[in-house]
Design a protein around this motif. Structure first.
Motif, PDB file in Angstrom:
ATOM      1  N   LEU A  73     -31.465  23.959 -30.008  1.00  9.33           N
ATOM      2  CA  LEU A  73     -30.440  23.189 -29.319  1.00  9.33           C
ATOM      3  C   LEU A  73     -30.169  23.760 -27.929  1.00  9.33           C
ATOM      4  O   LEU A  73     -30.078  23.019 -26.945  1.00  9.33           O
ATOM      5  CB  LEU A  73     -29.160  23.190 -30.158  1.00  9.33           C
ATOM      6  N   ASN A  74     -30.064  25.092 -27.842  1.00  8.95           N
ATOM      7  CA  ASN A  74     -29.833  25.723 -26.544  1.00  8.95           C
ATOM      8  C   ASN A  74     -30.973  25.442 -25.581  1.00  8.95           C
ATOM      9  O   ASN A  74     -30.754  25.180 -24.397  1.00  8.95           O
ATOM     10  CB  ASN A  74     -29.651  27.239 -26.712  1.00  8.95           C
ATOM     11  N   GLU A  75     -32.209  25.476 -26.091  1.00 10.76           N
ATOM     12  CA  GLU A  75     -33.360  25.217 -25.229  1.00 10.76           C
ATOM     13  C   GLU A  75     -33.323  23.792 -24.670  1.00 10.76           C
ATOM     14  O   GLU A  75     -33.541  23.569 -23.475  1.00 10.76           O
ATOM     15  CB  GLU A  75     -34.662  25.436 -26.007  1.00 10.76           C
ATOM     16  N   PHE A  76     -33.020  22.829 -25.538  1.00  8.99           N
ATOM     17  CA  PHE A  76     -32.950  21.440 -25.092  1.00  8.99           C
ATOM     18  C   PHE A  76     -31.857  21.251 -24.044  1.00  8.99           C
ATOM     19  O   PHE A  76     -32.080  20.655 -22.982  1.00  8.99           O
ATOM     20  CB  PHE A  76     -32.680  20.521 -26.296  1.00  8.99           C
TER      21      PHE A  76
ATOM     22  N   GLU B 242     -32.247  23.604 -16.000  1.00 12.72           N
ATOM     23  CA  GLU B 242     -33.574  23.524 -15.375  1.00 12.72           C
ATOM     24  C   GLU B 242     -33.870  22.141 -14.814  1.00 12.72           C
ATOM     25  O   GLU B 242     -34.715  21.995 -13.927  1.00 12.72           O
ATOM     26  CB  GLU B 242     -34.658  23.906 -16.403  1.00 12.72           C
ATOM     27  N   LYS B 243     -33.196  21.126 -15.343  1.00 13.00           N
ATOM     28  CA  LYS B 243     -33.384  19.727 -14.934  1.00 13.00           C
ATOM     29  C   LYS B 243     -34.858  19.317 -15.005  1.00 13.00           C
ATOM     30  O   LYS B 243     -35.405  18.671 -14.113  1.00 13.00           O
ATOM     31  CB  LYS B 243     -32.819  19.502 -13.528  1.00 13.00           C
ATOM     32  N   THR B 244     -35.496  19.721 -16.102  1.00 16.56           N
ATOM     33  CA  THR B 244     -36.909  19.374 -16.302  1.00 16.56           C
ATOM     34  C   THR B 244     -37.079  17.985 -16.911  1.00 16.56           C
ATOM     35  O   THR B 244     -38.185  17.445 -16.891  1.00 16.56           O
ATOM     36  CB  THR B 244     -37.583  20.407 -17.225  1.00 16.56           C
ATOM     37  N   LEU B 245     -36.011  17.422 -17.459  1.00 16.05           N
ATOM     38  CA  LEU B 245     -36.109  16.077 -18.034  1.00 16.05           C
ATOM     39  C   LEU B 245     -35.931  15.040 -16.934  1.00 16.05           C
ATOM     40  O   LEU B 245     -34.951  15.067 -16.185  1.00 16.05           O
ATOM     41  CB  LEU B 245     -35.044  15.877 -19.114  1.00 16.05           C
ATOM     42  N   LYS B 246     -36.896  14.115 -16.857  1.00 13.16           N
ATOM     43  CA  LYS B 246     -36.878  13.099 -15.796  1.00 13.16           C
ATOM     44  C   LYS B 246     -37.046  11.718 -16.393  1.00 13.16           C
ATOM     45  O   LYS B 246     -37.593  11.549 -17.494  1.00 13.16           O
ATOM     46  CB  LYS B 246     -38.001  13.379 -14.787  1.00 13.16           C
ATOM     47  N   ASP B 247     -36.561  10.702 -15.664  1.00 12.39           N
ATOM     48  CA  ASP B 247     -36.721   9.332 -16.144  1.00 12.39           C
ATOM     49  C   ASP B 247     -38.128   8.836 -15.823  1.00 12.39           C
ATOM     50  O   ASP B 247     -38.963   9.584 -15.281  1.00 12.39           O
ATOM     51  CB  ASP B 247     -35.638   8.416 -15.568  1.00 12.39           C
ATOM     52  N   LYS B 248     -38.400   7.573 -16.132  1.00 10.59           N
ATOM     53  CA  LYS B 248     -39.759   7.038 -15.960  1.00 10.59           C
ATOM     54  C   LYS B 248     -40.194   6.978 -14.504  1.00 10.59           C
ATOM     55  O   LYS B 248     -41.380   6.891 -14.197  1.00 10.59           O
ATOM     56  CB  LYS B 248     -39.837   5.629 -16.584  1.00 10.59           C
ATOM     57  N   ARG B 249     -39.231   7.014 -13.578  1.00 11.04           N
ATOM     58  CA  ARG B 249     -39.568   6.997 -12.148  1.00 11.04           C
ATOM     59  C   ARG B 249     -39.681   8.394 -11.555  1.00 11.04           C
ATOM     60  O   ARG B 249     -39.892   8.557 -10.351  1.00 11.04           O
ATOM     61  CB  ARG B 249     -38.519   6.192 -11.374  1.00 11.04           C
TER      62      ARG B 249
ATOM     63  N   GLU C 185     -29.370  13.509 -14.434  1.00 10.87           N
ATOM     64  CA  GLU C 185     -28.176  14.221 -13.968  1.00 10.87           C
ATOM     65  C   GLU C 185     -27.037  13.952 -14.931  1.00 10.87           C
ATOM     66  O   GLU C 185     -26.554  12.824 -15.040  1.00 10.87           O
ATOM     67  CB  GLU C 185     -27.816  13.746 -12.561  1.00 10.87           C
ATOM     68  N   VAL C 186     -26.609  14.986 -15.637  1.00  9.90           N
ATOM     69  CA  VAL C 186     -25.576  14.856 -16.656  1.00  9.90           C
ATOM     70  C   VAL C 186     -24.236  15.316 -16.093  1.00  9.90           C
ATOM     71  O   VAL C 186     -24.116  16.427 -15.579  1.00  9.90           O
ATOM     72  CB  VAL C 186     -25.926  15.676 -17.918  1.00  9.90           C
ATOM     73  N   ILE C 187     -23.243  14.439 -16.176  1.00  7.91           N
ATOM     74  CA  ILE C 187     -21.885  14.776 -15.746  1.00  7.91           C
ATOM     75  C   ILE C 187     -21.064  15.242 -16.940  1.00  7.91           C
ATOM     76  O   ILE C 187     -20.310  16.210 -16.857  1.00  7.91           O
ATOM     77  CB  ILE C 187     -21.215  13.558 -15.081  1.00  7.91           C
ATOM     78  N   ARG C 188     -21.225  14.560 -18.059  1.00  9.89           N
ATOM     79  CA  ARG C 188     -20.468  14.903 -19.269  1.00  9.89           C
ATOM     80  C   ARG C 188     -21.381  14.754 -20.475  1.00  9.89           C
ATOM     81  O   ARG C 188     -22.168  13.804 -20.567  1.00  9.89           O
ATOM     82  CB  ARG C 188     -19.249  13.977 -19.398  1.00  9.89           C
TER      83      ARG C 188
ATOM     84  N   HIS D 267     -21.118  19.064 -16.280  1.00 11.55           N
ATOM     85  CA  HIS D 267     -22.092  19.513 -15.288  1.00 11.55           C
ATOM     86  C   HIS D 267     -23.026  20.540 -15.941  1.00 11.55           C
ATOM     87  O   HIS D 267     -23.661  20.243 -16.923  1.00 11.55           O
ATOM     88  CB  HIS D 267     -21.397  20.054 -14.043  1.00 11.55           C
ATOM     89  N   GLU D 268     -23.103  21.772 -15.408  1.00  7.52           N
ATOM     90  CA  GLU D 268     -24.033  22.771 -15.951  1.00  7.52           C
ATOM     91  C   GLU D 268     -23.430  23.622 -17.069  1.00  7.52           C
ATOM     92  O   GLU D 268     -24.139  24.419 -17.684  1.00  7.52           O
ATOM     93  CB  GLU D 268     -24.526  23.711 -14.836  1.00  7.52           C
ATOM     94  N   LEU D 269     -22.139  23.474 -17.313  1.00  7.82           N
ATOM     95  CA  LEU D 269     -21.496  24.275 -18.363  1.00  7.82           C
ATOM     96  C   LEU D 269     -21.545  23.548 -19.700  1.00  7.82           C
ATOM     97  O   LEU D 269     -21.371  22.338 -19.761  1.00  7.82           O
ATOM     98  CB  LEU D 269     -20.033  24.533 -18.001  1.00  7.82           C
ATOM     99  N   TYR D 270     -21.781  24.324 -20.773  1.00 11.32           N
ATOM    100  CA  TYR D 270     -21.707  23.699 -22.101  1.00 11.32           C
ATOM    101  C   TYR D 270     -21.263  24.736 -23.119  1.00 11.32           C
ATOM    102  O   TYR D 270     -21.277  25.945 -22.869  1.00 11.32           O
ATOM    103  CB  TYR D 270     -23.054  23.081 -22.492  1.00 11.32           C
ATOM    104  N   ASP D 271     -20.855  24.232 -24.295  1.00  7.40           N
ATOM    105  CA  ASP D 271     -20.334  25.121 -25.322  1.00  7.40           C
ATOM    106  C   ASP D 271     -20.591  24.496 -26.687  1.00  7.40           C
ATOM    107  O   ASP D 271     -20.624  23.261 -26.827  1.00  7.40           O
ATOM    108  CB  ASP D 271     -18.824  25.327 -25.111  1.00  7.40           C
ATOM    109  N   LEU D 272     -20.788  25.342 -27.698  1.00  9.09           N
ATOM    110  CA  LEU D 272     -20.953  24.906 -29.081  1.00  9.09           C
ATOM    111  C   LEU D 272     -19.803  25.493 -29.900  1.00  9.09           C
ATOM    112  O   LEU D 272     -19.455  26.658 -29.736  1.00  9.09           O
ATOM    113  CB  LEU D 272     -22.282  25.405 -29.663  1.00  9.09           C
TER     114      LEU D 272
END
Length: 380
Positions: free
Chosen positions: A287-290, A297-304, A309-312, A332-337
């Motif tokens: 889960l942390n890696e995803f 890292e913003k390695t996930l991209k759309d088809k274009r 870009e995740v806000i929430r 944004h870049e912060l997250y918590d479990l």
């Protein structure tokens, strides 16, 4: 030139004499917190003239048997250098306060740190709630992040939720404002980050316009609770005790995720809500890696080829060897479990994630989540 009523609305509340009256029993009233209890902070955001200050005036002058500190801050004003100088002066940054007859307090703070608020609490005593007003163009996510991180450091205040006040008459106009390439519309960002939307001044617009605004809000933030009002009059139980960032919200979040429906973007180039589900359980490392690939890292991209870009981010996940559902939260870049009190039922373990942002592609997100889980299984 600003509308006169708009200027008047943004004035700091005055001391208003209130007739003594019996405090009616209310279902939302809790026992007064002990000295060791943490104090919830609710962020109130919205465009100038939407009714934020009218809402705060209403809260400050109502009899509700709660001691509420309303902080009118000026986040985003001045340079970073000025802010750092202000912080270095020991946090004595609240300029003035008004103590009202119902026990509430109103003050202004020129600082984007927490020292001033904590100093204020030391000098003026504990409060039951703190409401923090942001300036019209401020990013509430940046403000929220400070409280969220500070809570991990043992602060006696914690982030309860984000409330965004939207002007029924001008809300759609604000959402349609074109910004320079790469920038997010501030009104859309405020809606994306909100846990509660108050659509105010509904008496000024026809029903069709109100429905269009509601649809636009819902297309940006599919999880948010929406209430409609005139003159910012709300039931305080809707604004306080949101528990949007802790495990108490686990049960209500579960219900919201089950009811969540994908909506088509209402506005061109708009922020959207994307939801996906994956059966089974993952390890915490998976889960942390995803999440880190997505947020950091913003390695996930759309088809274009545009980075997502995740806000929430909100969700409930199933982690191996944990009997309870785990809530995931991100700004944004912060997250918590955080573990919830809700136990998984047999054969019902499902990861449900809701993301609000730009360039989000549900299929790519879902495939990436599954691939991360499978990779560890193959390596394991």
């Amino acid at each position: 030139m600003e509308d006169a009523s708009m200027d008047e609305e943004e004035d700091c509340p005055e001391l208003i004499p209130i007739k003594e009256q019996e405090i009616k029993d209310s279902a939302w009233r809790d026992v007064q917190p002990s000295d060791s209890a943490k104090i919830p902070v609710t962020i109130i955001t919205g465009y100038l003239g939407a009714g934020k200050t009218t809402l705060l005036n209403y809260i400050l002058t109502e009899q509700h048997n709660k001691r509420i500190a309303v902080i009118l801050n000026e986040f985003g004003e001045g340079s970073a250098l000025e802010k750092s100088l202000a912080v270095s002066q020991g946090g004595e940054l609240y300029e003035e306060w008004l103590e009202l007859r119902n026990g509430c307090l109103c003050c202004s703070v020129k600082d984007n740190g927490l020292k001033a608020i904590e100093n204020l609490m030391q000098k003026k005593g504990k409060f039951d709630y703190i409401l923090l007003e942001t300036t019209g163009l401020a990013d509430p996510g940046a403000v929220a992040s400070m409280f969220w991180v500070d809570a991990e450091l043992g602060s006696d205040i914690y982030l309860d939720g984000i409330v965004s006040v939207v002007d029924a008459k001008y809300g759609l106009q604000h959402l349609r404002e074109e910004k320079p390439s790469g920038l997010i519309n501030e009104a859309a960002r405020q809606i994306a980050l909100a846990d509660l939307i108050i659509i105010n001044k509904i008496d000024l617009v026809p029903q069709e316009a109100l429905m269009n605004l509601r649809t636009a809000v819902r297309s940006i933030n599919g999880l948010v609770k929406i209430i409609e009002t005139q003159r910012s009059r709300v039931d305080l139980s809707d604004v306080l005790d949101l528990h949007a960032f802790d495990s108490v919200s686990g049960k209500s979040l579960q219900q919201k995720l089950l009811l969540q429906e994908a909506l088509q973007p209402h506005l061109d180039k708009s922020i959207v809500t994307s939801t996906f589900e994956v059966q089974g359980s993952s390890t915490e490392e998976d889960l942390n890696e995803f999440i880190q690939n997505l947020l950091w890292e913003k390695t996930l991209k759309d088809k274009r080829g545009n980075p997502m870009e995740v806000i929430r981010l909100k969700g409930l996940v199933s982690i191996k060897d944990k009997p309870h559902q785990v809530i995931v939260q991100g700004i944004h870049e912060l997250y918590d479990l955080e573990d919830t009190t809700v136990r998984w039922k047999e054969d019902e373990r499902t990861n449900r994630l809701v993301l609000i942002g730009r360039n989000l592609d549900k299929d790519i997100l879902q495939d990436a989540f599954i691939a991360t889980m499978k990779k560890r299984e193959e390596n394991g």
